[in-house]
Design an enzyme around this catalytic site. Structure first.
Site, PDB file in Angstrom:
ATOM      1  N   GLU A 119       0.829  -1.191   0.000  1.00  0.00           N
ATOM      2  CA  GLU A 119       0.000   0.000   0.000  1.00  0.00           C
ATOM      3  C   GLU A 119       0.868   1.247   0.000  1.00  0.00           C
ATOM      4  O   GLU A 119       1.970   1.264   0.522  1.00  0.00           O
ATOM      5  CB  GLU A 119      -0.949  -0.022   1.200  1.00  0.00           C
ATOM      6  CG  GLU A 119      -2.091  -0.963   0.893  1.00  0.00           C
ATOM      7  CD  GLU A 119      -3.128  -1.037   1.981  1.00  0.00           C
ATOM      8  OE1 GLU A 119      -4.232  -1.498   1.677  1.00  0.00           O
ATOM      9  OE2 GLU A 119      -2.857  -0.649   3.122  1.00  0.00           O
ATOM     10  N   CYS A 130       7.825  -4.276  16.148  1.00  0.00           N
ATOM     11  CA  CYS A 130       7.451  -3.200  17.073  1.00  0.00           C
ATOM     12  C   CYS A 130       6.029  -3.495  17.564  1.00  0.00           C
ATOM     13  O   CYS A 130       5.139  -3.781  16.758  1.00  0.00           O
ATOM     14  CB  CYS A 130       7.531  -1.856  16.380  1.00  0.00           C
ATOM     15  SG  CYS A 130       9.183  -1.545  15.707  1.00  0.00           S
ATOM     16  N   CYS A 158      -0.327   5.766   9.645  1.00  0.00           N
ATOM     17  CA  CYS A 158       0.899   5.015   9.945  1.00  0.00           C
ATOM     18  C   CYS A 158       0.582   3.742  10.700  1.00  0.00           C
ATOM     19  O   CYS A 158      -0.204   3.745  11.634  1.00  0.00           O
ATOM     20  CB  CYS A 158       1.803   5.818  10.861  1.00  0.00           C
ATOM     21  SG  CYS A 158       2.458   7.271  10.151  1.00  0.00           S
TER      22      CYS A 158
END
Ligand code: SAH
Ligand code: SF4
Length: 392
Positions: A112, A136, A371
């Site tokens: 994407e 993460c 994000c």
């Protein structure tokens, strides 16, 4: 010269769009273009592909017809396929693109790419890998395993597709829906490597892609408008400075090693002090070229006033910008976004230490383009659709 062989034998219809000058030269050599002409012909192709955005060899007026025909017989100027396109109420666009397979086992990786328009600029957020090897704990991409590194061509092609769709090549018409930057501004004026993946674990491809993007005869985006974001791959940071020189962003997210080890497990290998030293040494860092420190706001985890003060203290002798990112939730995430009041208090402390407007406004939330939300949702929807088909 392995590349020549692969260009000729395995991919007779390989696209030239997104290649480096060196690879364009190899493509020309594979068509028996004489050695002494390669440079000039490469420059011509370069101009048509990157400056003009041409998608048909026949339009390349200064290349003689026989060579145009030969090029068309062996190569294409195709872009990755746009599998889906979404437009957010705030003008943010998200495209799901399918990359051409790199080998027989590759089913065509999907990534994407997000476009964020503002009145005076347009930022394209590109992916560098399909998935990520790092884990993460607040990042949805981190829950997916790495599928593959993107090639230089895959990375550059994201910019070409965006410019095609935004009418950003000379003579093209911008879309009438949604927002595009005002008159006199390029639709894609900035690039951030903040999509899927850790760019510094795909160093060579990212470096070469930055070279193609910043070449003044082509896409012509200044390196000051290209930002590479890393979770802190310390040994590659000096290389990035020496061999490429884009703007640097660091995903810091915590002020103690104990917490950062939990949020960004790579910190166990490269702790905060080493990371900040690499930033101090980053060539070209100055008050005019600040390093961005990203800090995701996680409720009750890293958002206290004491941590805001510690953040400011840590960054004291580094030319820095601070970017506070409200956490973007995803299903099953072990965190929540900090309350607005807490973010404001944190931001005030940072602001009073001299950093301007540090909170990043979340964009494109309605299309899950923020994000750390990329790709996963698409995969989930697909899985659900498959399930529905199986069950139906
Ligand atoms: N791998 C690189 C670049 C991609 S991530 C890196 O980690 O820097 C781009 C930014 O989005 C990083 O700062 C990352 O920490 C942040 N991010 C990841 N997941 C997020 C989430 N759910 N909410 C807000 N920011 C997130
Ligand atoms: Fe990978 Fe960056 Fe997500 Fe960490 S934040 S898992 S490095 S994409």
């Amino acid at each position: 010269m392995e590349t020549t062989t692969s260009l000729v034998t395995t991919s007779p219809a390989r696209s030239l769009a997104g290649l480096t000058r060196a690879d364009l030269g190899l493509a020309l050599a594979s068509l028996d273009v004489p050695e002494r002409e390669i440079r000039m012909r490469t420059a011509q192709l370069w101009h048509w592909i990157y400056h003009r955005g041409i998608r048909d060899f026949d339009a390349m007026a200064n290349i003689a017809k026989p060579l145009r025909q030969k090029l068309a017989a062996h190569f294409t100027l195709a872009r990755p396929q746009v599998v889906s396109a979404q437009l957010s109420a705030d003008g943010t666009r998200k495209w799901l693109m399918r990359m051409p397979p790199v080998d027989a086992r590759d089913k065509g990786a999907e990534i994407e790419c997000v476009y964020i328009p503002e009145h005076d600029r347009g930022t394209l957020c590109v992916s560098s890998q399909v998935g990520c090897t790092l884990t993460c704990s607040f990042c949805h991409t981190g829950t997916q395993r790495l599928v593959r590194n993107l090639t230089t061509q895959d990375i550059v092609a994201q910019v070409l597709v965006a410019r095609d769709l935004l009418g950003d090549f000379p003579g093209a018409v911008p879309p009438t829906d949604g927002l595009v930057p005002g008159e006199g501004n390029r639709a894609v004026s900035n690039i951030v490597f903040m999509g899927m993946g850790e760019p510094l674990y795909n160093f060579d491809a990212v470096r070469d892609a930055v070279d193609v993007m910043s070449d003044g005869d082509g896409l012509s985006l200044s390196r000051r408008r290209i930002t590479v974001s890393t979770s802190g791959v310390v040994p590659e940071i000096p290389r990035l400075g020496a061999e490429s020189g884009p703007m640097l962003a660091i995903s810091l997210h915590a002020t103690s090693n104990e917490l950062r080890n939990r949020l960004v497990p790579l910190n166990k290998r490269y702790p905060i002090a080493d990371l900040l030293q690499a930033c101090r040494d980053y060539p070209g860092a100055s008050n005019a070229r600040r390093i961005t420190f990203e800090y995701v706001m996680l409720k009750g985890i890293n958002d206290s006033p004491a941590e805001a003060r510690e953040l400011v203290r840590l960054l004291k002798h580094i030319p820095a910008k601070i970017n506070l990112i409200p956490f973007n939730p995803w299903p099953g995430a072990p965190y929540e976004c900090s309350d607005w009041g807490t973010i404001e208090r944190f931001s005030d402390i940072v602001f009073n230490a001299g950093y301007a407007s540090p909170v990043r406004t979340p964009r494109g939330r309605d299309i899950l383009a923020a994000c750390g939300q990329l790709k996963s949702e698409t995969e989930k929807l697909r899985a659900r659709a498959r399930l529905a088909i199986d069950e139906g």
